[in-house]
Motif scaffolding. Sequence first.
Motif, mmCIF file in Angstrom:
data_model
loop_
_atom_site.group_PDB
_atom_site.id
_atom_site.type_symbol
_atom_site.label_atom_id
_atom_site.label_comp_id
_atom_site.label_asym_id
_atom_site.label_seq_id
_atom_site.Cartn_x
_atom_site.Cartn_y
_atom_site.Cartn_z
ATOM 1 N N CYS A 96 0.848 -1.180 0.000
ATOM 2 C CA CYS A 96 0.000 0.000 0.000
ATOM 3 C C CYS A 96 0.888 1.235 0.000
ATOM 4 C CB CYS A 96 -0.876 -0.036 1.252
ATOM 5 S SG CYS A 96 -1.848 1.436 1.546
ATOM 6 N N ASN A 97 0.462 2.269 -0.726
ATOM 7 C CA ASN A 97 1.214 3.519 -0.809
ATOM 8 C C ASN A 97 0.258 4.690 -0.683
ATOM 9 O OD1 ASN A 97 2.085 5.711 -3.198
ATOM 10 N ND2 ASN A 97 3.668 5.243 -1.700
ATOM 11 N N ALA A 98 0.680 5.726 0.015
ATOM 12 C CA ALA A 98 -0.172 6.908 0.147
ATOM 13 C C ALA A 98 0.670 8.172 0.165
ATOM 14 C CB ALA A 98 -1.000 6.823 1.432
ATOM 15 N N ASP A 99 0.171 9.198 -0.505
ATOM 16 C CA ASP A 99 0.765 10.536 -0.444
ATOM 17 C C ASP A 99 0.017 11.313 0.624
ATOM 18 O OD1 ASP A 99 1.220 10.809 -4.037
ATOM 19 O OD2 ASP A 99 2.448 9.874 -2.488
ATOM 20 N N VAL A 100 0.678 11.539 1.735
ATOM 21 C CA VAL A 100 0.027 12.085 2.922
ATOM 22 C C VAL A 100 0.650 13.416 3.308
ATOM 23 C CG1 VAL A 100 -0.519 11.663 5.347
ATOM 24 C CG2 VAL A 100 -0.418 9.739 3.755
ATOM 25 N N TYR A 101 -0.210 14.367 3.688
ATOM 26 C CA TYR A 101 0.264 15.613 4.284
ATOM 27 C C TYR A 101 -0.089 15.597 5.760
ATOM 28 C CZ TYR A 101 1.529 17.702 -0.135
ATOM 29 O OH TYR A 101 2.143 17.975 -1.332
ATOM 30 N N ASP A 102 0.910 15.963 6.585
ATOM 31 C CA ASP A 102 0.633 16.034 8.022
ATOM 32 C C ASP A 102 0.170 17.445 8.379
ATOM 33 O OD1 ASP A 102 4.207 16.005 8.789
ATOM 34 O OD2 ASP A 102 2.895 17.664 8.190
ATOM 35 N N TYR A 103 -0.043 17.687 9.663
ATOM 36 C CA TYR A 103 -0.590 18.965 10.078
ATOM 37 C C TYR A 103 0.403 20.112 9.931
ATOM 38 C CZ TYR A 103 -4.780 16.656 11.676
ATOM 39 O OH TYR A 103 -5.956 15.955 11.721
ATOM 40 N N ALA A 104 1.665 19.788 9.740
ATOM 41 C CA ALA A 104 2.658 20.817 9.415
ATOM 42 C C ALA A 104 2.745 21.024 7.914
ATOM 43 C CB ALA A 104 4.022 20.408 9.970
ATOM 44 N N LEU A 105 1.855 20.363 7.176
ATOM 45 C CA LEU A 105 1.799 20.413 5.721
ATOM 46 C C LEU A 105 3.074 19.903 5.073
ATOM 47 C CD1 LEU A 105 -0.183 23.723 5.126
ATOM 48 C CD2 LEU A 105 -1.028 21.381 5.382
ATOM 49 N N SER A 106 3.692 18.955 5.752
ATOM 50 C CA SER A 106 4.821 18.258 5.158
ATOM 51 C C SER A 106 4.303 17.013 4.459
ATOM 52 C CB SER A 106 5.837 17.857 6.236
ATOM 53 O OG SER A 106 6.411 19.001 6.830
ATOM 54 N N GLY A 107 4.840 16.754 3.274
ATOM 55 C CA GLY A 107 4.394 15.604 2.505
ATOM 56 C C GLY A 107 5.160 14.345 2.877
ATOM 57 N N HIS A 108 4.464 13.229 2.835
ATOM 58 C CA HIS A 108 5.064 11.948 3.155
ATOM 59 C C HIS A 108 4.662 10.947 2.064
ATOM 60 C CE1 HIS A 108 5.969 13.137 7.377
ATOM 61 N NE2 HIS A 108 4.885 13.877 7.206
ATOM 62 N N ASP A 109 5.652 10.338 1.474
ATOM 63 C CA ASP A 109 5.403 9.215 0.561
ATOM 64 C C ASP A 109 5.489 7.959 1.420
ATOM 65 O OD1 ASP A 109 7.162 7.698 -2.242
ATOM 66 O OD2 ASP A 109 5.056 7.594 -1.631
ATOM 67 N N SER A 110 4.345 7.483 1.869
ATOM 68 C CA SER A 110 4.306 6.431 2.874
ATOM 69 C C SER A 110 4.027 5.074 2.251
ATOM 70 C CB SER A 110 3.227 6.754 3.908
ATOM 71 O OG SER A 110 3.493 7.994 4.532
ATOM 72 N N TRP A 111 4.650 4.061 2.825
ATOM 73 C CA TRP A 111 4.502 2.682 2.344
ATOM 74 C C TRP A 111 4.154 1.750 3.486
ATOM 75 C CZ3 TRP A 111 4.891 1.218 -2.749
ATOM 76 C CH2 TRP A 111 5.387 2.193 -3.628
ATOM 77 N N GLY A 112 3.342 0.768 3.155
ATOM 78 C CA GLY A 112 3.079 -0.296 4.103
ATOM 79 C C GLY A 112 4.208 -1.311 4.087
ATOM 80 N N GLN A 113 4.100 -2.272 4.970
ATOM 81 C CA GLN A 113 5.161 -3.254 5.141
ATOM 82 C C GLN A 113 5.080 -4.373 4.108
ATOM 83 O OE1 GLN A 113 2.367 -3.204 6.780
ATOM 84 N NE2 GLN A 113 1.695 -5.310 7.195
ATOM 85 N N GLY A 114 3.970 -4.454 3.419
ATOM 86 C CA GLY A 114 3.795 -5.502 2.417
ATOM 87 C C GLY A 114 3.048 -6.694 2.988
ATOM 88 N N THR A 115 2.234 -7.305 2.144
ATOM 89 C CA THR A 115 1.517 -8.522 2.538
ATOM 90 C C THR A 115 1.596 -9.518 1.381
ATOM 91 O OG1 THR A 115 -0.573 -9.384 3.420
ATOM 92 C CG2 THR A 115 -0.742 -7.659 1.762
ATOM 93 N N GLN A 116 1.888 -10.761 1.730
ATOM 94 C CA GLN A 116 2.094 -11.789 0.707
ATOM 95 C C GLN A 116 0.757 -12.327 0.212
ATOM 96 O OE1 GLN A 116 5.096 -13.164 -0.649
ATOM 97 N NE2 GLN A 116 3.653 -14.180 -2.044
ATOM 98 N N VAL A 117 0.631 -12.391 -1.106
ATOM 99 C CA VAL A 117 -0.511 -13.044 -1.747
ATOM 100 C C VAL A 117 0.031 -14.178 -2.602
ATOM 101 C CG1 VAL A 117 -2.375 -12.791 -3.417
ATOM 102 C CG2 VAL A 117 -1.948 -10.991 -1.730
ATOM 103 N N THR A 118 -0.454 -15.368 -2.357
ATOM 104 C CA THR A 118 -0.030 -16.538 -3.118
ATOM 105 C C THR A 118 -1.248 -17.190 -3.747
ATOM 106 O OG1 THR A 118 1.819 -16.923 -1.610
ATOM 107 C CG2 THR A 118 1.163 -18.756 -3.034
ATOM 108 N N VAL A 119 -1.205 -17.335 -5.062
ATOM 109 C CA VAL A 119 -2.313 -17.953 -5.794
ATOM 110 C C VAL A 119 -1.818 -19.293 -6.323
ATOM 111 C CG1 VAL A 119 -4.012 -17.683 -7.620
ATOM 112 C CG2 VAL A 119 -3.097 -15.655 -6.438
#
Length: 121
Positions: A96-119
């Motif tokens: 998962c990825n999100a472009d987030v602004y905090d209350y100081a209006l600083s931008g964060h390119d945030s990433w999740g830790q990842g989750t495995q999907v096996t088909v």
Amino acid sequence: QVQLVESGGGLVQPGGSLRLSCTASGSIFSINRMAWYRQAPGKQQRELVAENTRDGRTNHADSVKGRFTISRDIAKNAVYLQMNSLKPEDTAVYYCNADVYDYALSGHDSWGQGTQVTVSS
């Protein structure tokens, strides 16, 4: 600081479905874009689907069009990936990825830790 936590991965048979969840937490003023990526073994990370939170427009990679759907719960700062008609080639770690602004209006390119999907059968 912003954190993204994913859940919902696992093992599924070909043709099956899974729903991934991603929740953002921390000092969040706004989230401008949320997206899902994946990385298969030995391959580059690829963007699958993204949503511009301002206008709701989405972009899907050709490989997942008609099968994967992104949705959001604004109140929960959450994004979901509904995956249907899964194929063995969908096996990967999903991020998962999100472009987030905090209350100081600083931008964060945030990433999740990842989750495995096996088909696999």
